[in-house]
Design an enzyme around this catalytic site. Sequence first.
Site, short mmCIF file in Angstrom:
data_model
loop_
_atom_site.label_atom_id
_atom_site.label_comp_id
_atom_site.label_asym_id
_atom_site.label_seq_id
_atom_site.Cartn_x
_atom_site.Cartn_y
_atom_site.Cartn_z
N ARG A 238 -8.46 19.20 -10.23
CA ARG A 238 -8.16 20.55 -9.73
C ARG A 238 -6.99 21.15 -10.51
NH1 ARG A 238 -6.37 20.51 -3.53
NH2 ARG A 238 -4.71 19.26 -4.46
N ASP B 61 -5.90 -3.50 -7.75
CA ASP B 61 -6.71 -2.31 -7.47
C ASP B 61 -7.69 -2.04 -8.61
OD1 ASP B 61 -5.69 -1.65 -4.97
OD2 ASP B 61 -4.05 -0.46 -5.81
N THR C 231 0.83 -1.20 0.00
CA THR C 231 0.00 0.00 0.00
C THR C 231 0.86 1.25 0.00
OG1 THR C 231 -1.97 1.02 0.97
CG2 THR C 231 -0.40 0.05 2.52
N LYS D 229 3.76 1.50 -3.76
CA LYS D 229 3.24 0.73 -4.90
C LYS D 229 4.11 0.83 -6.16
CE LYS D 229 -1.58 0.86 -3.44
NZ LYS D 229 -2.98 1.05 -3.82
P1 ATR Z 1 -3.48 8.71 -4.95
O1 ATR Z 1 -2.18 8.58 -5.70
O2 ATR Z 1 -3.46 8.03 -3.62
O3 ATR Z 1 -4.67 8.38 -5.75
P2 ATR Z 1 -2.88 11.50 -5.00
O4 ATR Z 1 -1.78 11.27 -5.91
O5 ATR Z 1 -2.62 12.27 -3.77
O6 ATR Z 1 -3.64 10.20 -4.53
O7 ATR Z 1 -4.02 12.18 -5.89
C1 ATR Z 1 -5.06 12.74 -5.33
C2 ATR Z 1 -5.88 13.46 -6.41
O8 ATR Z 1 -6.89 14.11 -5.69
C3 ATR Z 1 -5.08 14.51 -7.16
O9 ATR Z 1 -5.52 14.52 -8.50
C4 ATR Z 1 -5.47 15.79 -6.45
O10 ATR Z 1 -5.55 16.93 -7.27
P3 ATR Z 1 -4.24 17.75 -7.74
O11 ATR Z 1 -3.68 16.98 -8.91
O12 ATR Z 1 -4.74 19.09 -8.12
O13 ATR Z 1 -3.33 17.77 -6.55
C5 ATR Z 1 -6.87 15.49 -5.98
N1 ATR Z 1 -7.20 16.24 -4.76
C6 ATR Z 1 -6.65 16.09 -3.55
N2 ATR Z 1 -7.24 16.94 -2.68
C7 ATR Z 1 -8.16 17.65 -3.37
C8 ATR Z 1 -9.07 18.69 -3.05
N3 ATR Z 1 -9.17 19.18 -1.81
N4 ATR Z 1 -9.86 19.18 -4.03
C9 ATR Z 1 -9.78 18.69 -5.28
N5 ATR Z 1 -8.94 17.71 -5.67
C10 ATR Z 1 -8.13 17.20 -4.73
#
Ligand code: ATR
Length: 298
Positions: free
Chosen positions: A157, A109, A69, A73
Amino acid sequence: MSSSLSAKTTICAIIGNPVEYSLSPAMHNAGYAHLGLDYCYVGFQVAPTDVAPAVAGIRSLGIRGTSVTVPHKTAVIPYLDEIDPLAQRIGAVNTIVNTNGILKGHNTDWQGAILALEEKTSIAGKNVILLGAGGTTRAIGFGLIEKKAKTVTLLNRTPEKAQQLATELGAHYGHLTDLPKSLKNTDILINTTPVGMQDTINTSLVPKEHLHQGLTVLDAVYVPARTQLLQDAESAGANVIYGYRMLLWQGVVQFTLFTGVNQAPTEVMEKVLEKNSMRPHNSLIDDTTKKNYAESDR
Ligand code: ATR
């Protein structure tokens, strides 16, 4: 977990940082106990600087199956002997199977998300929106393309990140502000951002007036299970899929890979997740509630 551990017991594990809140040990051990398998599943907290020795340990100690995890990964990949082709394309391994010292990396996943969706809807020919552009988006995006979704659109975002991933996937992309107009023709909406958990527990990225009947909504956030997004989707008459279903199905696929048992005891594993996911996360509750939960778990 087997009732009598011995030197012959087969060990499986999860590595991550942190791992203490992982539901995987309880889920897998419940399955082993139900089938009377001489298996035991434990958690190992592994620092980012210790990934190479941890993988060497899996090989040398004969740990049969390892779940991987966050944040390891991708980091484990260079130390494995073989990688499943789709896991290679996704660029992430969440499962390692050790067969006589040969370590093969898999990604369950994407299968978890696809199987969770397929409990409620077909995927081929459907228009899908993914919110986010991180690792979870990536695994699910490849799965959706593999299952012949008609269109996959990443709304993020930071649109530049969505653009980069969309190019790799052969998907569309945009900004979160495109959501209202895109949702009209959408069949499946999946939140792959952390919004809805912990400090954003009452928040959703989707304006509720744009949710509609005929939409299937999956939230990758699984604690709490009934996120704000899923509550709003339910009120709008949409089809709702809880995030813990993804965790369940990726675990079911792992269970078979680790034990060779084709029919994993899905219902037993499901009960463990449902019980833990349908109530607030440990970090969100006071000590008395925590104690009450611990007592009810005995
Ligand atoms: P993981 O790899 O675990 O899936 P991550 O890489 O942290 O998680 O990705 C999280 C996603 O959620 C990202 O696309 C992030 O947007 P950004 O690319 O702009 O950083 C999005 N994300 C995280 N917090 C957010 C928030 N408060 N509002 C909108 N999008 C958010």
